[in-house]
Write a protein that holds these residues in place. Sequence first.
Motif, PDB file in Angstrom:
ATOM      1  N   LEU A  46       0.566   5.855 -15.452  1.00 23.59           N
ATOM      2  CA  LEU A  46       1.052   5.210 -14.619  1.00 23.59           C
ATOM      3  C   LEU A  46      -0.454   4.593 -13.925  1.00 23.59           C
ATOM      4  O   LEU A  46      -1.405   5.168 -13.538  1.00 23.59           O
ATOM      5  N   GLU A  47      -0.191   3.106 -13.516  1.00 25.05           N
ATOM      6  CA  GLU A  47      -1.143   2.415 -13.001  1.00 25.05           C
ATOM      7  C   GLU A  47      -1.170   1.362 -12.205  1.00 25.05           C
ATOM      8  O   GLU A  47       0.163   0.635 -12.704  1.00 25.05           O
ATOM      9  N   MET A  48      -1.197   1.409 -10.680  1.00 24.47           N
ATOM     10  CA  MET A  48      -0.151   0.931  -9.712  1.00 24.47           C
ATOM     11  C   MET A  48      -1.224  -0.725  -9.440  1.00 24.47           C
ATOM     12  O   MET A  48      -2.489  -0.884  -9.392  1.00 24.47           O
TER      13      MET A  48
ATOM     14  N   LEU B   4       4.555   5.770  -5.763  1.00 24.82           N
ATOM     15  CA  LEU B   4       4.352   5.035  -7.350  1.00 24.82           C
ATOM     16  C   LEU B   4       2.529   6.674  -7.920  1.00 24.82           C
ATOM     17  O   LEU B   4       3.556   7.509  -8.584  1.00 24.82           O
ATOM     18  N   GLU B   5       1.780   6.451  -7.240  1.00 27.70           N
ATOM     19  CA  GLU B   5       0.523   6.796  -7.479  1.00 27.70           C
ATOM     20  C   GLU B   5       0.772   8.523  -7.065  1.00 27.70           C
ATOM     21  O   GLU B   5       0.397   9.121  -7.928  1.00 27.70           O
ATOM     22  N   SER B   6       1.798   9.152  -6.686  1.00 25.57           N
ATOM     23  CA  SER B   6       1.079  10.027  -6.286  1.00 25.57           C
ATOM     24  C   SER B   6       2.605  11.093  -7.055  1.00 25.57           C
ATOM     25  O   SER B   6       2.399  12.031  -6.771  1.00 25.57           O
TER      26      SER B   6
ATOM     27  N   LYS C 243       2.587   1.586  -3.186  1.00 26.80           N
ATOM     28  CA  LYS C 243       1.125   2.061  -4.204  1.00 26.80           C
ATOM     29  C   LYS C 243       1.421   3.284  -4.002  1.00 26.80           C
ATOM     30  O   LYS C 243       1.298   4.304  -5.284  1.00 26.80           O
ATOM     31  N   LYS C 244       0.848   4.367  -2.626  1.00 28.39           N
ATOM     32  CA  LYS C 244       0.562   5.229  -3.119  1.00 28.39           C
ATOM     33  C   LYS C 244       1.636   6.248  -2.425  1.00 28.39           C
ATOM     34  O   LYS C 244       0.967   7.055  -3.576  1.00 28.39           O
TER      35      LYS C 244
ATOM     36  N   LEU D  76       4.002  -2.233 -11.489  1.00 23.30           N
ATOM     37  CA  LEU D  76       3.645  -0.769 -12.091  1.00 23.30           C
ATOM     38  C   LEU D  76       3.366  -1.047 -13.715  1.00 23.30           C
ATOM     39  O   LEU D  76       4.294  -1.381 -13.924  1.00 23.30           O
TER      40      LEU D  76
ATOM     41  N   LYS E 286       1.952  11.187 -10.203  1.00 20.95           N
ATOM     42  CA  LYS E 286       1.630  11.712 -11.688  1.00 20.95           C
ATOM     43  C   LYS E 286       0.870  13.246 -11.285  1.00 20.95           C
ATOM     44  O   LYS E 286       0.466  13.491 -10.261  1.00 20.95           O
TER      45      LYS E 286
ATOM     46  N   SER F 229       3.518   1.659 -16.276  1.00 20.27           N
ATOM     47  CA  SER F 229       3.951   3.351 -16.821  1.00 20.27           C
ATOM     48  C   SER F 229       3.973   3.868 -18.503  1.00 20.27           C
ATOM     49  O   SER F 229       4.829   2.785 -19.036  1.00 20.27           O
TER      50      SER F 229
ATOM     51  N   GLU G 278       0.682  -0.944  -0.145  1.00 20.06           N
ATOM     52  CA  GLU G 278       0.395   0.071   0.172  1.00 20.06           C
ATOM     53  C   GLU G 278       1.280   1.310   0.187  1.00 20.06           C
ATOM     54  O   GLU G 278       0.795   2.730  -0.409  1.00 20.06           O
TER      55      GLU G 278
END
Length: 100
Positions: free
Chosen positions: A43-45, A30-32, A27-28, A60, A34, A62, A24
Amino acid sequence: MIKHIVMWKLKDTAEGKTKKENAEIIKKRLESLKGKVEELKGLEMGININSSDAAYDLSLYSEFECQEDLDKYQVNPLHLEIVKYVKKVVQDRKVVDYIV
């Protein structure tokens, strides 16, 4: 267009957290990225739900316009800060980059 896909197997526990908690966190983080990293076009996790021994825990997906953009992303300080944490909690990593 370059597609960059990474899969990780996480340690059962690391940094005082469970595998699920670390998934988690990664994921959070790496998504940050964007909207913060110009070269990152998509980007999609995903956190794994498959119980197979062959399955990895986190993935991941991307997208980058070109290899140069992927190279810039790899050395971006925001990305490198996340990489420091990932290296502490990961037991295995697989990657594939391809052109479409």
